[in-house]
Motif scaffolding. Sequence first.
Motif, PDB file in Angstrom:
ATOM      1  N   GLN A  26       0.855  -1.175   0.000  1.00  0.00           N
ATOM      2  CA  GLN A  26       0.000   0.000   0.000  1.00  0.00           C
ATOM      3  C   GLN A  26       0.891   1.225   0.000  1.00  0.00           C
ATOM      4  O   GLN A  26       1.630   1.452   0.952  1.00  0.00           O
ATOM      5  N   TYR A  63      -4.230  -7.789   9.335  1.00  0.00           N
ATOM      6  CA  TYR A  63      -4.294  -6.357   9.026  1.00  0.00           C
ATOM      7  C   TYR A  63      -4.263  -5.536  10.310  1.00  0.00           C
ATOM      8  O   TYR A  63      -4.889  -5.901  11.301  1.00  0.00           O
ATOM      9  N   CYS A  65      -5.793  -2.720  11.921  1.00  0.00           N
ATOM     10  CA  CYS A  65      -7.035  -1.938  11.802  1.00  0.00           C
ATOM     11  C   CYS A  65      -7.158  -0.903  12.911  1.00  0.00           C
ATOM     12  O   CYS A  65      -8.270  -0.442  13.206  1.00  0.00           O
ATOM     13  N   GLY A  68      -9.163   2.122  12.379  1.00  0.00           N
ATOM     14  CA  GLY A  68     -10.613   1.893  12.331  1.00  0.00           C
ATOM     15  C   GLY A  68     -11.185   1.558  13.694  1.00  0.00           C
ATOM     16  O   GLY A  68     -12.152   0.812  13.811  1.00  0.00           O
ATOM     17  N   PHE A 127     -11.489  -4.926   0.218  1.00  0.00           N
ATOM     18  CA  PHE A 127     -11.661  -3.723   1.028  1.00  0.00           C
ATOM     19  C   PHE A 127     -10.502  -3.557   2.010  1.00  0.00           C
ATOM     20  O   PHE A 127      -9.894  -2.489   2.105  1.00  0.00           O
ATOM     21  N   PHE A 128     -10.190  -4.623   2.748  1.00  0.00           N
ATOM     22  CA  PHE A 128      -9.108  -4.553   3.724  1.00  0.00           C
ATOM     23  C   PHE A 128      -7.764  -4.310   3.051  1.00  0.00           C
ATOM     24  O   PHE A 128      -6.935  -3.577   3.587  1.00  0.00           O
ATOM     25  N   LYS A 130      -7.156  -2.536   0.528  1.00  0.00           N
ATOM     26  CA  LYS A 130      -7.064  -1.125   0.141  1.00  0.00           C
ATOM     27  C   LYS A 130      -7.037  -0.190   1.346  1.00  0.00           C
ATOM     28  O   LYS A 130      -6.453   0.881   1.283  1.00  0.00           O
ATOM     29  N   LYS A 131      -7.676  -0.590   2.436  1.00  0.00           N
ATOM     30  CA  LYS A 131      -7.880   0.310   3.569  1.00  0.00           C
ATOM     31  C   LYS A 131      -6.836   0.183   4.679  1.00  0.00           C
ATOM     32  O   LYS A 131      -6.458   1.178   5.290  1.00  0.00           O
ATOM     33  N   TYR A 132      -6.371  -1.031   4.945  1.00  0.00           N
ATOM     34  CA  TYR A 132      -5.498  -1.258   6.097  1.00  0.00           C
ATOM     35  C   TYR A 132      -4.198  -1.942   5.684  1.00  0.00           C
ATOM     36  O   TYR A 132      -4.199  -2.775   4.789  1.00  0.00           O
TER      37      TYR A 132
END
Length: 148
Positions: A26, A63, A65, A68, A127-128, A130-132
């Motif tokens: 990422q 991940y 998180c 979040g 989703f994970f 891309k996000k975490y």
Amino acid sequence: MSFVRDFFFGRGEEDPTGLSKECPSQDNAPDPLVEGIFYPRTLYKYNGHDDEKIFIAIRGRVYDCTTGRSFYGPSGPYNNFAGKDASRGLAMNSFDESMVRDWDEPIDDLQGLTESQEAALNQWLDFFDKKYPCIGTLEPEPGVNDTN
């Protein structure tokens, strides 16, 4: 154009951690805490209660998180996934405690999921990714989570 070259031919750099094949990189993620291999027992402590950090496993990837926290932290709607393998719960869109295994049980092999549940799990995985930041892998602890 370097993006196109990198996409087709790779960057030509070796990943010193050996994790790049397990976890997508990422570019916008903060530097993660690189742990490498997690056992369910070591993952469990990153539940937002025992440790401030919140780690969640999905399909064998772990991940971070922590950003979040409002979702996965102690009072968040997904808090039962913190420090655990959330794969089955996400696939089945269920927050029931029976969807996650305790640290001393075998890792869920995800047998019995329907095609639509597999598709839902893959969407969550995207989703994970891309996000975490992906910080490691979840593996069975010898003598504890292995089925042999």
